[in-house]
Motif scaffolding. Structure first.
Motif, PDB file in Angstrom:
ATOM      1  N   TYR A  16       0.882 -16.225  -9.410  1.00  6.93           N
ATOM      2  CA  TYR A  16       1.086 -15.466  -8.172  1.00  6.93           C
ATOM      3  C   TYR A  16       2.227 -14.476  -8.342  1.00  6.93           C
ATOM      4  O   TYR A  16       2.840 -14.379  -9.413  1.00  6.93           O
ATOM      5  N   PHE A  17       2.533 -13.744  -7.282  1.00 11.56           N
ATOM      6  CA  PHE A  17       3.646 -12.795  -7.330  1.00 11.56           C
ATOM      7  C   PHE A  17       4.132 -12.519  -5.913  1.00 11.56           C
ATOM      8  O   PHE A  17       3.420 -12.727  -4.931  1.00 11.56           O
ATOM      9  N   ASP A  18       5.363 -12.047  -5.841  1.00 17.58           N
ATOM     10  CA  ASP A  18       5.971 -11.574  -4.590  1.00 17.58           C
ATOM     11  C   ASP A  18       5.519 -10.127  -4.417  1.00 17.58           C
ATOM     12  O   ASP A  18       5.844  -9.267  -5.226  1.00 17.58           O
ATOM     13  N   SER A  19       4.765  -9.851  -3.364  1.00 18.85           N
ATOM     14  CA  SER A  19       4.053  -8.576  -3.269  1.00 18.85           C
ATOM     15  C   SER A  19       4.828  -7.507  -2.493  1.00 18.85           C
ATOM     16  O   SER A  19       5.681  -7.795  -1.661  1.00 18.85           O
ATOM     17  N   THR A  20       4.481  -6.267  -2.789  1.00 14.76           N
ATOM     18  CA  THR A  20       4.868  -5.095  -1.999  1.00 14.76           C
ATOM     19  C   THR A  20       3.605  -4.270  -1.778  1.00 14.76           C
ATOM     20  O   THR A  20       2.808  -4.093  -2.709  1.00 14.76           O
ATOM     21  N   ILE A  21       3.408  -3.787  -0.554  1.00 12.74           N
ATOM     22  CA  ILE A  21       2.256  -2.927  -0.295  1.00 12.74           C
ATOM     23  C   ILE A  21       2.716  -1.636   0.365  1.00 12.74           C
ATOM     24  O   ILE A  21       3.689  -1.606   1.124  1.00 12.74           O
ATOM     25  N   TYR A  22       2.021  -0.570   0.066  1.00 12.82           N
ATOM     26  CA  TYR A  22       2.214   0.741   0.685  1.00 12.82           C
ATOM     27  C   TYR A  22       0.897   1.180   1.319  1.00 12.82           C
ATOM     28  O   TYR A  22      -0.178   0.857   0.806  1.00 12.82           O
ATOM     29  N   VAL A  23       0.993   1.917   2.404  1.00 16.33           N
ATOM     30  CA  VAL A  23      -0.165   2.611   2.975  1.00 16.33           C
ATOM     31  C   VAL A  23       0.233   4.073   3.131  1.00 16.33           C
ATOM     32  O   VAL A  23       1.272   4.378   3.730  1.00 16.33           O
ATOM     33  N   TYR A  24      -0.585   4.986   2.575  1.00 20.41           N
ATOM     34  CA  TYR A  24      -0.236   6.406   2.620  1.00 20.41           C
ATOM     35  C   TYR A  24      -1.517   7.243   2.626  1.00 20.41           C
ATOM     36  O   TYR A  24      -2.624   6.749   2.364  1.00 20.41           O
ATOM     37  N   SER A  25      -1.365   8.517   2.914  1.00 13.11           N
ATOM     38  CA  SER A  25      -2.518   9.412   3.040  1.00 13.11           C
ATOM     39  C   SER A  25      -2.962   9.922   1.671  1.00 13.11           C
ATOM     40  O   SER A  25      -2.136  10.242   0.810  1.00 13.11           O
ATOM     41  N   SER A  26      -4.277  10.008   1.514  1.00 13.17           N
ATOM     42  CA  SER A  26      -4.818  10.691   0.337  1.00 13.17           C
ATOM     43  C   SER A  26      -5.589  11.934   0.761  1.00 13.17           C
ATOM     44  O   SER A  26      -6.338  12.512  -0.036  1.00 13.17           O
ATOM     45  N   ASP A  27      -5.402  12.337   1.999  1.00 15.27           N
ATOM     46  CA  ASP A  27      -6.085  13.494   2.575  1.00 15.27           C
ATOM     47  C   ASP A  27      -5.098  14.649   2.665  1.00 15.27           C
ATOM     48  O   ASP A  27      -4.072  14.535   3.343  1.00 15.27           O
ATOM     49  N   PRO A  28      -5.332  15.761   2.008  1.00 16.26           N
ATOM     50  CA  PRO A  28      -4.379  16.885   2.049  1.00 16.26           C
ATOM     51  C   PRO A  28      -4.199  17.460   3.450  1.00 16.26           C
ATOM     52  O   PRO A  28      -3.204  18.130   3.715  1.00 16.26           O
TER      53      PRO A  28
ATOM     54  N   THR B 195       4.699   9.916   6.794  1.00 15.08           N
ATOM     55  CA  THR B 195       5.572   9.128   5.923  1.00 15.08           C
ATOM     56  C   THR B 195       4.878   7.815   5.575  1.00 15.08           C
ATOM     57  O   THR B 195       4.386   7.120   6.470  1.00 15.08           O
ATOM     58  N   PRO B 196       4.795   7.442   4.299  1.00 14.73           N
ATOM     59  CA  PRO B 196       4.098   6.210   3.931  1.00 14.73           C
ATOM     60  C   PRO B 196       4.719   4.975   4.585  1.00 14.73           C
ATOM     61  O   PRO B 196       5.929   4.902   4.820  1.00 14.73           O
ATOM     62  N   TYR B 197       3.866   3.997   4.882  1.00 14.50           N
ATOM     63  CA  TYR B 197       4.316   2.678   5.341  1.00 14.50           C
ATOM     64  C   TYR B 197       4.584   1.801   4.124  1.00 14.50           C
ATOM     65  O   TYR B 197       3.934   1.939   3.084  1.00 14.50           O
ATOM     66  N   MET B 198       5.518   0.852   4.271  1.00 14.92           N
ATOM     67  CA  MET B 198       5.794  -0.089   3.185  1.00 14.92           C
ATOM     68  C   MET B 198       6.208  -1.434   3.760  1.00 14.92           C
ATOM     69  O   MET B 198       6.868  -1.496   4.792  1.00 14.92           O
ATOM     70  N   ASN B 199       5.777  -2.530   3.123  1.00 12.54           N
ATOM     71  CA  ASN B 199       6.248  -3.862   3.495  1.00 12.54           C
ATOM     72  C   ASN B 199       6.415  -4.701   2.249  1.00 12.54           C
ATOM     73  O   ASN B 199       5.545  -4.719   1.375  1.00 12.54           O
ATOM     74  N   ASN B 200       7.557  -5.391   2.191  1.00  9.50           N
ATOM     75  CA  ASN B 200       7.837  -6.284   1.074  1.00  9.50           C
ATOM     76  C   ASN B 200       7.655  -7.735   1.494  1.00  9.50           C
ATOM     77  O   ASN B 200       6.990  -8.511   0.836  1.00  9.50           O
TER      78      ASN B 200
END
Length: 583
Positions: free
Chosen positions: A479-491, A496-501
């Motif tokens: 397993y691992f301690d995760s980090t996720i980002y959510v961001y736009s891929s649409d020009p 501003t990207p979201y992030m959670n650790n």
């Protein structure tokens, strides 16, 4: 009829959110009644006449609209709506037929807003030329900003040993709700002075005694820009004590009446309708007794409403000194209840009579948290003939209005997040370094703006028991301690990207409905515009630049196993990532 409200003065803050400018002449942010064949009509009740373009701030926890101008007729509501469906009717605060310029709206808790114009009665829109409004922008405050508003530069607050304050809902008694500490905490409000200022201030208050130690509410101008928020509280007793709960803004201004810097209070007036909704507190007109058990409902750090009523030994908190030195040479009554920045202005309430004995204004050294004696404030108001009717405790308990069960999630009416896609995969060691790990990407499209939950299930050591559990069912502990980002891929879509650790929400159970046993499993609930978006998944300390690539170059990005960090060749950690939307 008006409600009298007593407030402490001199709250101090050094916080600063950001102002996001909009073009008030743009059709997406400007509404005008105009005469035209395709718009002139007799509107029906609850007809939406217009909706703004979105107001969006990724990192925002609270937003306050700013109108360049505002003049609306009767039978019209201007409603600010969050993406979750929570609505605030600005027309309840702003008079019809009156021109407002550079006018703040109510602070709303959310980061994605729409402004709707709704007809609440029959009207002929052809007869309303000259009415309308223009949005010049909005103020966005992060959770850190909100906490800074309350704490600011104020060092005169303190815990008495361990912080034993609890979410106020913990004191709700289902068997006798109208006589519980919770009931007498309902009139306590979170107060924000000028949320559009570079240095806004958040404190606590209650009526008919809104107390705000250190509150800069000492003038008619201050009163006119002060907002009052009620039931800003968690519905969970186990909810986080360090979160910022959304509240109901019931007023965006008050009428200034009187101030006394020596006794550190200000008297203002609000609508009496709030008394019928939330009840009111009465004050003790004589000096209290040493060792009286007390409790303090408060909004420390500008966050969720908490209550302090137990000391470190589990005994009731009490008045410890009736002649304390206090802070700033103001003296007062001392007690051993925990407080923090933003608690200033909270009522110190007798646990026996539920009468206010003091108004909290500071936390001194040696656990001498102090308040101004209420009987001195009562005497001062009486001497100038401004003592509000019903303000003095007579022995009879004031009427407590009925209310709904506060342990039920107030947002439970939201649509369920039932549309779901699940990704099962692994993050692997990659490259020549044992610390470099892969990054996975999930791309998705939204036809309409909405909320998305990005969840993680990977960490296989239980936070409570420290025992291992194969949560992913792959017959191994990897397993691992995760980090996720959510961001736009649409020009065409930028934010501003979201992030959670780690999970850090009000509800400690958030993110656990997938079987998670650790807060190390990331969980994000994000508001997103329509368009193409990407979720990036990696090991903790994943940088945004790496999240947009295929490798995490952080030098200590560890994959984990039964013996700790797994540095063997081709090590990997499994994960399951449900991505959900409302139906």
């Amino acid at each position: 009829m008006k409600l009298w409200v007593l407030a402490f003065i001199s709250c101090f803050s050094k916080s600063k959110g950001i102002f996001i400018s909009l073009n008030a002449s743009n059709s997406g942010y400007n509404f005008q009644f105009v005469e035209s064949l395709n718009f002139c009509n007799n509107s029906t009740v609850n007809q939406t006449l217009w909706s703004s373009a979105p107001l969006f701030s990724t990192n925002g926890a609270a937003m306050t609209t700013l109108f360049a101008f505002y003049k609306m007729p009767p039978n019209i509501s201007v409603v600010v709506r969050t993406i979750e469906g929570v609505s605030t009717n600005l027309s309840l605060f702003l008079q019809p037929n009156k021109l407002y310029q550079t006018q703040l709206g109510a602070r709303v808790f959310g980061n994605y807003l729409i402004v709707d114009v709704i007809a609440t009665g029959a009207l002929n829109t052809c007869q309303l030329q000259g009415f309308g409004f223009g949005l010049s922008g909005f103020y966005s405050a992060t959770q850190a900003d909100l906490i800074a508003e309350a704490v600011g530069g104020n060092t005169h607050e303190g815990f008495c040993g361990t912080d034993n304050s609890e979410n106020v809902v913990c004191t709700y008694n289902n068997n006798d709700p109208l006589h519980s500490k919770y009931s007498f905490s309902r009139p306590v409000a979170r107060i924000v002075i000028n949320p559009g200022a570079p240095e806004p201030t958040s404190c606590t208050g209650n009526f008919p005694n809104i107390k705000i130690a250190e509150l800069d509410l000492g003038s008619a101008l201050d009163a006119s820009t002060t907002q009052f928020q009620f039931v800003a509280e968690s519905y969970l007793c186990s909810g986080s004590n360090n979160a910022v709960c959304r509240g109901i803004t019931e007023a965006i201004s008050a009428t200034f009446v009187h101030t006394n810097p020596l006794l550190d209070y200000t008297l203002v007036k609000l609508s009496s309708s709030l008394v019928r909704k939330y009840g009111y507190l009465q004050a003790l007109s004589t000096a209290p007794t040493q060792a009286t058990p007390i409790y303090i409902p408060q909004h420390p750090r500008g966050g969720c409403k908490l209550v302090s009523y137990l000391d470190d030994g589990g005994a009731p908190t009490r008045l410890t000194n009736l002649a304390s030195s206090g802070c700033y040479n103001k003296g007062g009554i001392a007690y051993n209840a925990d407080t923090d920045g933003g608690s200033s202005g909270s009522p110190v309430i007798s646990a026996i009579t539920n009468a206010v004995v003091a108004l909290h204004y500071c936390g001194a050294t040696g656990c001498l948290n102090s308040g101004i004696p209420m009987h001195k404030i009562i005497a001062d108001l009486a001497s100038i003939h401004l003592l509000p009717p019903g303000a003095v405790a007579t022995g009879s308990v004031p009427l407590v209005p009925t209310y709904t069960d506060p342990t039920i999630n107030p947002l439970s009416y939201e649509p369920a997040f039932t549309k779901q896609a699940v990704v099962d995969d692994v993050i692997e060691q990659t490259g020549t370094s044992i610390w470099q790990t892969s990054v996975d990407h999930i791309q998705f499209h939204l036809d309409y703006p909405g909320q998305v939950i990005s969840d993680m299930l990977s960490y296989e050591m239980d936070d409570t028991t420290a025992l291992f559990d194969d949560v992913n069912g792959d017959c191994r502990i990897a397993y691992f301690d995760s980090t996720i980002y959510v961001y736009s891929s649409d020009p065409q879509v930028t934010y501003t990207p979201y992030m959670n650790n780690d999970v850090d929400s009000v509800n400690p159970e958030d993110g656990k409905d997938d079987g998670s046993i650790s807060y190390h499993d990331s969980n994000l609930v994000v508001a997103l515009p329509a368009g193409e978006h990407i979720i990036s998944i990696g090991v903790a300390n994943l940088a945004l630049s790496d999240a947009k690539k295929d490798v995490n170059t952080f030098p200590y990005a560890q994959l984990m196993g039964c013996s700790g960090a797994n540095t063997t060749s081709a090590a990997s950690g499994a994960y399951r990532s449900p991505v959900r939307q409302p139906s």
